[in-house]
Design a protein around this motif. Sequence first.
Motif, PDB file in Angstrom:
ATOM      1  N   MET A 160       0.848  -1.082   0.087  1.00  0.00           N
ATOM      2  CA  MET A 160      -0.088   0.051  -0.140  1.00  0.00           C
ATOM      3  C   MET A 160       0.802   1.425   0.038  1.00  0.00           C
ATOM      4  N   PHE A 161       1.874   1.160   0.917  1.00  0.00           N
ATOM      5  CA  PHE A 161       2.806   2.444   0.848  1.00  0.00           C
ATOM      6  C   PHE A 161       3.411   2.550  -0.479  1.00  0.00           C
ATOM      7  N   GLN A 162       3.985   1.647  -0.894  1.00  0.00           N
ATOM      8  CA  GLN A 162       4.848   1.760  -2.232  1.00  0.00           C
ATOM      9  C   GLN A 162       4.037   1.984  -3.560  1.00  0.00           C
ATOM     10  N   ALA A 163       2.689   1.841  -3.702  1.00  0.00           N
ATOM     11  CA  ALA A 163       1.813   2.097  -4.504  1.00  0.00           C
ATOM     12  C   ALA A 163       1.338   3.602  -4.298  1.00  0.00           C
ATOM     13  N   GLY A 164       1.708   4.115  -3.460  1.00  0.00           N
ATOM     14  CA  GLY A 164       1.291   5.497  -2.971  1.00  0.00           C
ATOM     15  C   GLY A 164      -0.189   5.807  -2.534  1.00  0.00           C
ATOM     16  N   ARG A 165      -0.442   4.503  -2.128  1.00  0.00           N
ATOM     17  CA  ARG A 165      -1.840   4.468  -1.565  1.00  0.00           C
ATOM     18  C   ARG A 165      -1.902   4.972   0.105  1.00  0.00           C
ATOM     19  N   MET A 166      -0.891   4.877   0.726  1.00  0.00           N
ATOM     20  CA  MET A 166      -0.829   5.055   2.290  1.00  0.00           C
ATOM     21  C   MET A 166       0.296   6.001   2.492  1.00  0.00           C
ATOM     22  N   ASN A 167      -0.233   7.161   3.236  1.00  0.00           N
ATOM     23  CA  ASN A 167       0.983   8.252   3.500  1.00  0.00           C
ATOM     24  C   ASN A 167       0.616   8.554   4.911  1.00  0.00           C
ATOM     25  N   GLY A 168      -0.679   8.250   5.573  1.00  0.00           N
ATOM     26  CA  GLY A 168      -0.901   8.736   6.960  1.00  0.00           C
ATOM     27  C   GLY A 168      -1.070  10.072   7.076  1.00  0.00           C
ATOM     28  N   LEU A 169      -1.266  10.827   6.006  1.00  0.00           N
ATOM     29  CA  LEU A 169      -1.391  12.330   6.371  1.00  0.00           C
ATOM     30  C   LEU A 169      -2.619  12.988   6.930  1.00  0.00           C
ATOM     31  N   ARG A 170      -3.452  12.032   6.924  1.00  0.00           N
ATOM     32  CA  ARG A 170      -4.978  12.516   7.366  1.00  0.00           C
ATOM     33  C   ARG A 170      -5.112  12.004   9.010  1.00  0.00           C
ATOM     34  N   LYS A 171      -4.172  11.390   9.535  1.00  0.00           N
ATOM     35  CA  LYS A 171      -4.322  10.806  10.789  1.00  0.00           C
ATOM     36  C   LYS A 171      -4.094  11.767  12.018  1.00  0.00           C
ATOM     37  N   ALA A 172      -4.925  11.664  12.776  1.00  0.00           N
ATOM     38  CA  ALA A 172      -4.888  12.823  14.002  1.00  0.00           C
ATOM     39  C   ALA A 172      -3.666  12.345  14.955  1.00  0.00           C
ATOM     40  N   ILE A 173      -3.172  11.275  15.144  1.00  0.00           N
ATOM     41  CA  ILE A 173      -2.035  11.101  16.035  1.00  0.00           C
ATOM     42  C   ILE A 173      -1.185  10.263  14.958  1.00  0.00           C
ATOM     43  N   ASP A 174       0.168  10.299  15.222  1.00  0.00           N
ATOM     44  CA  ASP A 174       1.285   9.604  14.512  1.00  0.00           C
ATOM     45  C   ASP A 174       0.965   9.955  12.929  1.00  0.00           C
ATOM     46  N   ARG A 175       0.887  11.264  12.899  1.00  0.00           N
ATOM     47  CA  ARG A 175       0.561  11.672  11.424  1.00  0.00           C
ATOM     48  C   ARG A 175       1.585  11.275  10.569  1.00  0.00           C
ATOM     49  N   GLY A 176       1.507  10.694   9.339  1.00  0.00           N
ATOM     50  CA  GLY A 176       2.544  10.549   8.327  1.00  0.00           C
ATOM     51  C   GLY A 176       3.319   9.203   8.794  1.00  0.00           C
ATOM     52  N   ARG A 177       2.789   8.433   9.806  1.00  0.00           N
ATOM     53  CA  ARG A 177       3.608   7.177  10.097  1.00  0.00           C
ATOM     54  C   ARG A 177       2.610   6.003  10.244  1.00  0.00           C
ATOM     55  N   ILE A 178       2.929   4.826  10.125  1.00  0.00           N
ATOM     56  CA  ILE A 178       2.447   3.583  10.373  1.00  0.00           C
ATOM     57  C   ILE A 178       2.844   3.294  11.856  1.00  0.00           C
ATOM     58  N   ALA A 179       1.836   3.421  12.753  1.00  0.00           N
ATOM     59  CA  ALA A 179       2.032   2.634  14.138  1.00  0.00           C
ATOM     60  C   ALA A 179       1.885   1.239  14.408  1.00  0.00           C
TER      61      ALA A 179
END
Length: 445
Positions: free
Chosen positions: A252-271
């Motif tokens: 998902m990340f390498q396909a450009g689907r997952m960037n985490g930019l809309r998360k309220a916490i840990d923005r821009g990261r996979i926890a």
Amino acid sequence: MSLQDQYRSKRITAREAARMVKSGDWIEYGFCLAAPRAFDAALAERCDDLTDVHIRAGVSVYPSLAFESDPTGERFTWNSWHFSGLDRRYASQGSAFYIPMRFRELPRYVLENQPTDVFVTQAAPMDRYGFFNFGVSNSHHYGLIARAKKIIIEVNEHFPRVHGGHGHGIHIDQVDHIIEGDNLPLAELPPASVSDVDKAIATQVLAKMHDGDCVQLGIGGMPNALGRMIAESDLKDLGGHTEMIADSFVDMFQAGRMNGLRKAIDRGRIAFTFALGTKRLYDFLDENPFVASYPVDYTNATEVAGSIDNLVTINNAVEVDLFGQVCAESSGTRQISGTGGQLDFVIAAYRSKGGRSFICLSSTYRDKAGNIKSRILPTITPGGIITDTRATTMYVVTEYGMFNCKGQSTWQRAEGLIGIAHPQFREELISKAEAMGIWRRSNKR
């Protein structure tokens, strides 16, 4: 004393470490991929010297030479927080046992309820600041560090260094002994094969997903199928907050689907709290600022995960009954896996604003005699473990459809769940529902 001087003073061989174990001790192995290899082999050599030694582990991926050296179970007892195929095999021998747990509570168990004489775990080599990184496994390790009488680090150069979060490493000041391990490659779990049924279920779940959703995926063919389908979709700005991170997140990340930019916490990261997959995943985790390793009482806390808007959780089940109860961990009394974090994320998803929880299962399976059996049942098989209570279950999905249990009465649940059962079993299920008093005369057939 310099860090290197400390390191040299604490360095011992695996055999020396194993000689510290006494009869009656409780030993905790690092969770999943972090379980020790050299120490375990050395402990096996001491089999005849010891009695009543208890080993605790979870999601075992490496055969334990210590446990296998004692086929009668008089020397070593195996205790698992979550069964893998290996743990199931050990349990069938009669001296390995499951420890019931809700995964988010595990750090508290070892802090308050379970004694630990020795905690031994694999970790990455010490860095220039004196830290050993736990890499692929954070889990409940901080609780063990606080409670264990002896802490032994087994160094493995194959371990990735993973950013935190917190709880993702230990400083040499807190370490009692260091083993320079055998540097064996990490075990790999290739992505599960994807069946047509998996694809049919994943297609329905994908239709319920939106841009900006935050994803948790369980283990298995269907979650793997969904991860691949998301990677091939036009969804964007997805986030990741999960218990176990697997190769599908890399997709998902390498396909450009997952960037985490809309998360309220840990923005821009996979926890995440532990990893299990292929070398491709382990390489992805190494020094990657997009991932954040946390203890399980952070990743799985309903108040934490539930604070993320549009949390979508996808997990598997063994069977579901007409009341909406979910068994995801046993076949009757036979333990298959464990409660793990499924209930944590089912609750968290409904707590999340816009959140959705999906319990996914094929409508049927074949027993050992080759007979087709329904996974939608009138009641859970006697002895089966209720992983998710009927009040917590949201969407149930089979290849025949999807049903949302929330807010539905018992007759509505019976009708809805029978509607997604295999057609071959629907009349029988209706008859059982009538006998149980949860079928309205006006219900559809």
